[in-house]
Design a protein around this motif. Structure first.
Motif, PDB file in Angstrom:
ATOM      1  N   GLU A  80      44.700  71.701 131.657  1.00 53.55           N
ATOM      2  CA  GLU A  80      45.979  71.590 131.115  1.00 53.55           C
ATOM      3  C   GLU A  80      46.594  70.250 131.132  1.00 53.55           C
ATOM      4  N   LEU A  81      46.036  69.146 132.091  1.00 53.69           N
ATOM      5  CA  LEU A  81      46.489  68.023 131.828  1.00 53.69           C
ATOM      6  C   LEU A  81      45.582  67.089 130.997  1.00 53.69           C
ATOM      7  N   GLY A  82      44.779  67.534 130.270  1.00 54.03           N
ATOM      8  CA  GLY A  82      44.002  66.925 129.365  1.00 54.03           C
ATOM      9  C   GLY A  82      42.775  66.211 129.750  1.00 54.03           C
ATOM     10  N   SER A  83      42.281  66.841 130.934  1.00 53.61           N
ATOM     11  CA  SER A  83      40.872  66.363 131.510  1.00 53.61           C
ATOM     12  C   SER A  83      40.771  64.740 131.480  1.00 53.61           C
ATOM     13  N   PRO A  84      41.522  63.919 132.195  1.00 56.19           N
ATOM     14  CA  PRO A  84      41.678  62.463 132.229  1.00 56.19           C
ATOM     15  C   PRO A  84      40.302  62.153 133.156  1.00 56.19           C
ATOM     16  N   LYS A  85      40.097  60.939 132.868  1.00 54.72           N
ATOM     17  CA  LYS A  85      39.057  60.259 133.538  1.00 54.72           C
ATOM     18  C   LYS A  85      39.490  60.195 135.120  1.00 54.72           C
ATOM     19  N   LEU A  86      38.474  60.661 136.009  1.00 53.40           N
ATOM     20  CA  LEU A  86      38.899  60.877 137.397  1.00 53.40           C
ATOM     21  C   LEU A  86      37.671  60.258 137.982  1.00 53.40           C
ATOM     22  N   GLU A  87      37.448  58.932 138.176  1.00 60.20           N
ATOM     23  CA  GLU A  87      36.347  58.217 138.779  1.00 60.20           C
ATOM     24  C   GLU A  87      36.739  57.417 140.019  1.00 60.20           C
ATOM     25  N   THR A  88      37.933  56.614 139.469  1.00 65.50           N
ATOM     26  CA  THR A  88      38.254  55.658 140.471  1.00 65.50           C
ATOM     27  C   THR A  88      39.543  55.875 141.390  1.00 65.50           C
ATOM     28  N   THR A  89      39.985  55.282 142.297  1.00 67.81           N
ATOM     29  CA  THR A  89      40.993  55.467 142.908  1.00 67.81           C
ATOM     30  C   THR A  89      42.148  55.038 142.158  1.00 67.81           C
ATOM     31  N   ASP A  90      42.073  54.300 141.379  1.00 67.83           N
ATOM     32  CA  ASP A  90      43.348  54.201 140.296  1.00 67.83           C
ATOM     33  C   ASP A  90      43.495  55.144 139.430  1.00 67.83           C
ATOM     34  N   TYR A 147      46.697  60.618 138.347  1.00 65.60           N
ATOM     35  CA  TYR A 147      46.329  61.972 138.162  1.00 65.60           C
ATOM     36  C   TYR A 147      47.247  62.780 139.177  1.00 65.60           C
ATOM     37  N   LEU A 148      47.162  62.237 140.414  1.00 63.58           N
ATOM     38  CA  LEU A 148      48.037  62.904 141.268  1.00 63.58           C
ATOM     39  C   LEU A 148      49.560  62.745 141.028  1.00 63.58           C
ATOM     40  N   LYS A 149      49.987  61.678 140.566  1.00 64.60           N
ATOM     41  CA  LYS A 149      51.340  61.613 140.092  1.00 64.60           C
ATOM     42  C   LYS A 149      51.636  62.668 138.868  1.00 64.60           C
ATOM     43  N   GLN A 150      50.856  62.550 138.007  1.00 69.37           N
ATOM     44  CA  GLN A 150      50.568  63.633 137.054  1.00 69.37           C
ATOM     45  C   GLN A 150      51.005  65.264 137.491  1.00 69.37           C
ATOM     46  N   VAL A 151      50.070  65.425 138.438  1.00 68.87           N
ATOM     47  CA  VAL A 151      50.114  66.640 139.125  1.00 68.87           C
ATOM     48  C   VAL A 151      51.688  66.923 139.628  1.00 68.87           C
ATOM     49  N   LYS A 152      52.133  66.092 140.546  1.00 68.11           N
ATOM     50  CA  LYS A 152      53.470  66.310 141.070  1.00 68.11           C
ATOM     51  C   LYS A 152      54.349  66.532 140.209  1.00 68.11           C
ATOM     52  N   ALA A 153      54.347  65.616 139.209  1.00 69.34           N
ATOM     53  CA  ALA A 153      55.496  65.806 138.132  1.00 69.34           C
ATOM     54  C   ALA A 153      55.324  67.231 137.374  1.00 69.34           C
TER      55      ALA A 153
END
Length: 555
Positions: free
Chosen positions: A198-208, A213-219
């Motif tokens: 639902e959030l567009g499957s963004p790249k999720l490989e590094t701590t950055d 991503y976590l900020k997106q989820v919280k919002a």
């Protein structure tokens, strides 16, 4: 046991009340012809152990019962005969086990049993100092003669692994659980696949990537925990290896790490420092569950079962993820979790990061006490369990339930019921709960072959997570086996003080108001740790570690 020995042992166990998860006997001195002659049963699908060993224990001659205790606060031993595989053993092998429960207070329970001279016949516990205290007090049965008589432990564990289990007197008192010749592990990361899409499957490989991503989820999802780190925030330790190549969670647990040919305090490890700064930042921004230090395991599982976790990291991720995935997906077909490769700091080689560590000796060990009337019969049962037939029945269920035949490698071949039974239903049968002498080499190979044969929707979520990621990110930690000092020694007392201090500072670091405060707390923790004399522990570990390396190299 002599009164003085008992007092020393009881005092040691009381001092080390933090003892967690789970012999030279007059019984063992009986002449061989006084012991029950082992033979396997023809039920279960092979001839393993069917030939009668001279003076060995024969399964089925007459019923045999022994008491069993697991030395962990959180462990509850399932009732015997209440599920398919333990019932099969009771009916076909004529073996019954009477569980003794810890009641949530394992150290106290064991101390009470020792004081009353009512030790269980056998028990499961951690390797190392705790076993050695019992051995020194003369309440454990040596297993060497049995190992030579029965085939499976020696065949599957191998001489090198068995040598690593030898005590200072040259004898073996420990029967390993989940010993292995290949990588194992359950730790790592998984994501809520529904939210991720639902959030567009963004790249999720590094701590950055993770931070964004976590900020997106919280919002977007105020009722969802962005990053779940489990009870007592144990997942933070699983994050640590991602900040520096070659690190493993074992270093975090030991509060020290190898540097060259010696051990140093974990507070000197730059990757560990960076991890704590990063974790604290996530926590104070509300991106990590705010009750991480106080929540119970059941609370974590409830959040996972209802899809209220966006990302999870922890040491038991393949298991809690499987339970959460199956329960949630059963209620919401569009829900589910997906295991991912470990998150790493930018610039770190993701293929040299190890959130898992494995030991050829496995997880923990079984010991047989001098209270056992027939220690050889108990060993024969554990040895049978460690072989192909025992592992097939105790891990996959008895023949005729989920499998009818096995292949040339001894792996069970799934039958129609295996395919038609939901994994959630299989989990309720708790087949794996009775595997106390786990042979990971056999089980992991077999279950991987089985899962690869199944349609994707029927595959075991946890097994696939292990095969695709967890086992590929596991470090061989055999060389660090049994390098901690005995708790009652000077070094052991210091080590316990350091562990308690580290837990206190861990919470302070997580709750810190700034990055600078985290770094200041790390320096304070190091100073206090040094003041306790931690260098003596580091020197002790260095010596024991080098001895292990020599054993492994055959020197």
């Amino acid at each position: 046991m002599k009164g003085k020995q008992l007092l020393v042992l009881l005092t040691a166990l009381t001092v080390t009340a933090s003892m967690t998860l789970a012999g030279c006997s007059s019984n063992n001195d009986k002449p061989a012809n006084d012991r029950k002659p082992a033979q396997g049963s023809n039920n279960g699908g092979n001839k393993e152990g069917d030939k009668k060993e001279e003076s060995g224990f024969v399964f089925g001659d007459e019923p045999f019962t022994f008491t069993y205790y697991v030395n962990y606060d959180w462990w509850t031993t399932e009732p015997w005969g209440a599920n398919p595989n333990s019932k099969w053993v009771q009916e076909n092998k004529k073996v019954t086990v009477e569980p003794i429960q810890s009641g949530g207070a394992a150290a106290q329970k064991l101390s009470t049993m020792i004081a009353s001279k009512e030790l269980p016949d056998a028990m499961m516990m951690d390797r190392g100092p705790d076993v050695e205290r019992l051995r020194s007090a003369g309440v454990l049965v040596p297993l060497d003669d049995f190992i030579d008589k029965y085939p499976n432990l020696k065949k599957w564990a191998g001489e090198e692994t068995l040598n690593m289990l030898r005590s200072s007197d040259g004898k073996i008192y420990q029967f390993p659980n989940w010993f292995t010749a290949a990588p194992t592990g359950n730790g790592g990361w998984f994501v809520n696949s529904k939210i991720y899409k639902e959030l567009g499957s963004p790249k999720l490989e590094t701590t950055d990537d993770l931070y964004s991503y976590l900020k997106q989820v919280k919002a977007s999802y105020p009722d969802v925990v962005p990053l779940e780190v489990g009870r007592t925030a144990e997942g933070v330790e699983v994050m640590f290896p991602g900040f520096g190549e070659g690190n493993t969670t074992t270093y975090s647990h030991m509060k020290s790490y190898p540097d060259g040919d010696k051990f140093r305090t974990i507070y000197d490890n730059e990757a560990w420092k960076e991890n704590m700064v990063y974790a604290s930042k996530l926590f104070r921004e509300g991106l990590i569950t705010q009750d991480a230090m106080t929540q119970k395991e059941d609370q974590v599982k409830e959040k996972l079962a209802t899809g209220r976790v966006a990302v999870y990291v922890g040491g038991n991720a393949t298991n809690v993820g499987r339970e959460g995935h199956n329960t949630w997906k059963n209620a919401d077909p569009s829900g589910g979790y997906e295991f991912i490769w470990p998150i790493v700091k930018p610039g770190v080689d993701k293929n040299n990061v190890f959130p898992n560590g494995y030991n050829a000796l496995g997880w923990n060990v079984n010991v047989i006490t001098t209270n056992a009337k027939n220690p050889e019969a108990i060993f024969a049962y554990l040895d049978w369990m460690a072989g192909e037939e025992g592992q097939r029945i105790m891990f996959f269920g008895p023949q005729g339930l989920y499998w009818d035949e096995f292949d040339a490698d001894g792996a069970p071949i799934p039958n129609d019921k295996w395919y038609s039974t939901p994994q959630e239903q299989k989990d309720k049968e708790k087949l794996e709960a009775y595997v106390w002498a786990g042979n990971a080499t056999y089980v992991d190979t077999s279950k991987t072959k089985i899962e690869m044969m199944l349609p994707k929707e029927q595959q075991n979520w946890g097994a696939i997570a292990q095969f695709n990621v967890a086992w590929k990110t596991s470090h061989n930690n055999t060389e660090y086996n049994n390098i901690d000092p005995a708790p009652e020694t000077e070094e052991g007392i210091i080590n316990q003080q350091v562990t308690e201090l580290a837990a206190e500072y861990f919470g302070k670091m997580l709750f810190a108001k700034s990055d600078d405060e985290v770094l200041s707390l790390i320096e304070q923790a190091k100073k206090e740790t040094d003041g306790l004399g931690f260098q003596k522990v580091l020197d002790y570990r260095t010596t024991k570690w080098q001895e292990n390396v020599a054993k492994i190299n055959g020197k």
